[in-house]
Scaffold this motif. Structure first.
Motif, PDB file in Angstrom:
ATOM      1  N   UNK A   1      -6.178 124.734 -36.990  1.00 28.50           N
ATOM      2  CA  UNK A   1      -7.240 125.358 -36.193  1.00 28.50           C
ATOM      3  C   UNK A   1      -7.561 126.758 -36.726  1.00 28.50           C
ATOM      4  N   UNK A   2      -6.534 127.533 -37.070  1.00 30.18           N
ATOM      5  CA  UNK A   2      -6.765 128.874 -37.621  1.00 30.18           C
ATOM      6  C   UNK A   2      -7.548 128.809 -38.925  1.00 30.18           C
ATOM      7  N   UNK A   3      -7.216 127.846 -39.774  1.00 25.37           N
ATOM      8  CA  UNK A   3      -7.937 127.692 -41.042  1.00 25.37           C
ATOM      9  C   UNK A   3      -9.405 127.375 -40.799  1.00 25.37           C
ATOM     10  N   UNK A   4      -9.656 126.463 -39.873  1.00 21.66           N
ATOM     11  CA  UNK A   4     -11.041 126.077 -39.567  1.00 21.66           C
ATOM     12  C   UNK A   4     -11.789 127.234 -38.918  1.00 21.66           C
ATOM     13  N   UNK A   5     -11.138 127.949 -37.990  1.00 27.04           N
ATOM     14  CA  UNK A   5     -11.772 129.110 -37.359  1.00 27.04           C
ATOM     15  C   UNK A   5     -12.137 130.167 -38.402  1.00 27.04           C
ATOM     16  N   UNK A   6     -11.253 130.392 -39.368  1.00 27.91           N
ATOM     17  CA  UNK A   6     -11.527 131.381 -40.421  1.00 27.91           C
ATOM     18  C   UNK A   6     -12.739 130.965 -41.254  1.00 27.91           C
ATOM     19  N   UNK A   7     -12.823 129.678 -41.609  1.00 30.43           N
ATOM     20  CA  UNK A   7     -13.983 129.211 -42.383  1.00 30.43           C
ATOM     21  C   UNK A   7     -15.269 129.337 -41.569  1.00 30.43           C
ATOM     22  N   UNK A   8     -15.188 129.025 -40.283  1.00 31.91           N
ATOM     23  CA  UNK A   8     -16.380 129.117 -39.443  1.00 31.91           C
ATOM     24  C   UNK A   8     -16.808 130.574 -39.253  1.00 31.91           C
ATOM     25  N   UNK A   9     -15.850 131.488 -39.215  1.00 30.09           N
ATOM     26  CA  UNK A   9     -16.216 132.910 -39.100  1.00 30.09           C
ATOM     27  C   UNK A   9     -16.864 133.418 -40.397  1.00 30.09           C
ATOM     28  N   UNK A  10     -16.633 132.715 -41.505  1.00 34.46           N
ATOM     29  CA  UNK A  10     -17.263 133.081 -42.788  1.00 34.46           C
ATOM     30  C   UNK A  10     -18.589 132.350 -42.992  1.00 34.46           C
TER      31      UNK A  10
ATOM     32  N   UNK B   1     -13.355 111.225 -46.926  1.00 34.57           N
ATOM     33  CA  UNK B   1     -13.927 112.240 -46.043  1.00 34.57           C
ATOM     34  C   UNK B   1     -14.887 113.181 -46.775  1.00 34.57           C
ATOM     35  N   UNK B   2     -15.333 112.817 -47.962  1.00 38.59           N
ATOM     36  CA  UNK B   2     -16.244 113.679 -48.722  1.00 38.59           C
ATOM     37  C   UNK B   2     -17.506 113.943 -47.894  1.00 38.59           C
ATOM     38  N   UNK B   3     -17.787 115.203 -47.677  1.00 39.07           N
ATOM     39  CA  UNK B   3     -18.910 115.624 -46.840  1.00 39.07           C
ATOM     40  C   UNK B   3     -20.024 116.157 -47.726  1.00 39.07           C
ATOM     41  N   UNK B   4     -21.139 115.443 -47.753  1.00 38.52           N
ATOM     42  CA  UNK B   4     -22.293 115.865 -48.553  1.00 38.52           C
ATOM     43  C   UNK B   4     -22.905 117.168 -48.077  1.00 38.52           C
ATOM     44  N   UNK B   5     -22.635 117.582 -46.829  1.00 31.55           N
ATOM     45  CA  UNK B   5     -23.161 118.840 -46.302  1.00 31.55           C
ATOM     46  C   UNK B   5     -22.359 120.052 -46.780  1.00 31.55           C
ATOM     47  N   UNK B   6     -21.139 119.832 -47.246  1.00 29.13           N
ATOM     48  CA  UNK B   6     -20.256 120.942 -47.618  1.00 29.13           C
ATOM     49  C   UNK B   6     -20.765 121.621 -48.887  1.00 29.13           C
ATOM     50  N   UNK B   7     -20.684 122.956 -48.927  1.00 23.92           N
ATOM     51  CA  UNK B   7     -21.101 123.677 -50.136  1.00 23.92           C
ATOM     52  C   UNK B   7     -20.270 123.261 -51.349  1.00 23.92           C
TER      53      UNK B   7
ATOM     54  N   UNK C   1     -12.393 104.654 -35.935  1.00 23.99           N
ATOM     55  CA  UNK C   1     -13.839 104.680 -36.083  1.00 23.99           C
ATOM     56  C   UNK C   1     -14.225 105.116 -37.478  1.00 23.99           C
ATOM     57  N   UNK C   2     -15.381 105.714 -37.578  1.00 21.45           N
ATOM     58  CA  UNK C   2     -15.841 106.163 -38.880  1.00 21.45           C
ATOM     59  C   UNK C   2     -15.234 107.523 -39.195  1.00 21.45           C
ATOM     60  N   UNK C   3     -14.964 107.724 -40.455  1.00 21.89           N
ATOM     61  CA  UNK C   3     -14.391 108.991 -40.906  1.00 21.89           C
ATOM     62  C   UNK C   3     -15.460 110.079 -40.817  1.00 21.89           C
ATOM     63  N   UNK C   4     -15.035 111.282 -40.460  1.00 23.03           N
ATOM     64  CA  UNK C   4     -15.973 112.399 -40.339  1.00 23.03           C
ATOM     65  C   UNK C   4     -16.407 112.850 -41.732  1.00 23.03           C
ATOM     66  N   UNK C   5     -17.707 112.762 -41.984  1.00 20.50           N
ATOM     67  CA  UNK C   5     -18.267 113.226 -43.255  1.00 20.50           C
ATOM     68  C   UNK C   5     -19.455 114.148 -43.007  1.00 20.50           C
TER      69      UNK C   5
ATOM     70  N   UNK D   1     -19.266 128.763 -42.235  1.00 22.56           N
ATOM     71  CA  UNK D   1     -19.282 127.291 -42.253  1.00 22.56           C
ATOM     72  C   UNK D   1     -19.619 126.786 -40.858  1.00 22.56           C
ATOM     73  N   UNK D   2     -20.424 125.748 -40.781  1.00 22.55           N
ATOM     74  CA  UNK D   2     -20.670 125.104 -39.488  1.00 22.55           C
ATOM     75  C   UNK D   2     -19.744 123.897 -39.381  1.00 22.55           C
ATOM     76  N   UNK D   3     -19.649 123.330 -38.190  1.00 18.80           N
ATOM     77  CA  UNK D   3     -18.827 122.128 -38.016  1.00 18.80           C
ATOM     78  C   UNK D   3     -19.292 121.015 -38.939  1.00 18.80           C
ATOM     79  N   UNK D   4     -20.599 120.902 -39.124  1.00 14.73           N
ATOM     80  CA  UNK D   4     -21.134 119.839 -39.970  1.00 14.73           C
ATOM     81  C   UNK D   4     -20.853 120.071 -41.448  1.00 14.73           C
ATOM     82  N   UNK D   5     -20.447 121.291 -41.830  1.00 16.62           N
ATOM     83  CA  UNK D   5     -20.129 121.608 -43.229  1.00 16.62           C
ATOM     84  C   UNK D   5     -18.668 121.322 -43.577  1.00 16.62           C
ATOM     85  N   UNK D   6     -17.829 121.141 -42.580  1.00 18.91           N
ATOM     86  CA  UNK D   6     -16.397 120.988 -42.834  1.00 18.91           C
ATOM     87  C   UNK D   6     -16.105 119.735 -43.656  1.00 18.91           C
ATOM     88  N   UNK D   7     -15.269 119.900 -44.664  1.00 16.63           N
ATOM     89  CA  UNK D   7     -14.912 118.809 -45.557  1.00 16.63           C
ATOM     90  C   UNK D   7     -13.401 118.601 -45.489  1.00 16.63           C
ATOM     91  N   UNK D   8     -12.972 117.436 -44.995  1.00 17.83           N
ATOM     92  CA  UNK D   8     -11.551 117.116 -44.854  1.00 17.83           C
ATOM     93  C   UNK D   8     -11.038 116.260 -46.011  1.00 17.83           C
TER      94      UNK D   8
END
Length: 193
Positions: free
Chosen positions: A59-68, A85-91, A172-176, A70-77
């Protein structure tokens, strides 16, 4: 005649010794069983603590990225050990990659006594968490004992004859990057989390 009385007394002492030995064996086996149960509970508590600490670090890692930025839709797991989990929205610079040193720098951890590797989905709503919309869930299937230990730590009652109530969530479907409806609701209420 005295010899017969002595041999009868010896037999009584042997019978008493056998009864005492049987009682001692029973007590020792009961203690051993309780020690094993206590050890199992303590192992589950330790693993529950490790999993909860890991969740906090994630959670801390994700919060840090979002404070820089990143949106939730940009997160790549996506990771070499957790694929699909490759996210096409991720930079492309990996700044929103959870497990990249250029992004969240979170460490992907597999716990030995969990039932399966983690999965990330956004297809479920969870009562009393956020909104009525689907939530981003990092799912870590755990054994019943670990689940009960987590519940004890969080003050959630372990109701029922079989322990805590549970929902078998299909991963279900993997978050991408998109929130999709996996056709279900996690119906257990989650409070104080």
């Amino acid at each position: 005649m005295n010899n017969n009385k002595n041999s009868g007394s010896a037999l009584i002492f042997i019978l008493i010794a056998i009864v005492l030995l049987g009682g001692l064996t029973y007590v020792l086996s009961k203690t051993s069983s309780n020690t094993e149960e206590t050890g199992s509970v303590e192992r589950a508590s330790i693993q529950a603590s490790q999993i909860m600490s890991y969740g906090g670090a994630l959670k801390q890692s994700i919060d840090a990225m979002m404070s820089r930025g990143c949106s939730e839709n940009d997160l790549n797991f996506n990771d070499s050990s957790l694929t699909g989990y490759a996210n096409g929205n991720a930079p492309a610079n990996e700044s929103c990659d959870v497990f990249s040193t250029k992004g969240g720098a979170a460490r992907l951890t597999f716990f030995p006594d969990t039932a399966a590797p983690p999965s990330v989905t956004s297809g479920y709503t969870v009562l009393n968490v956020g909104t009525a919309k689907t939530e981003l869930l990092y799912l870590y299937p755990v054994s019943r004992e670990i689940c009960m230990a987590i519940n004890r730590t969080l003050g959630i009652p372990n109701n029922g004859t079989e322990g805590p109530p549970s929902d078998e969530l299909d991963n279900g479907s993997k978050f991408t990057g998109a929130y999709t409806d996996a056709g279900g609701t996690a119906t257990e209420e989650i409070d104080n989390v």
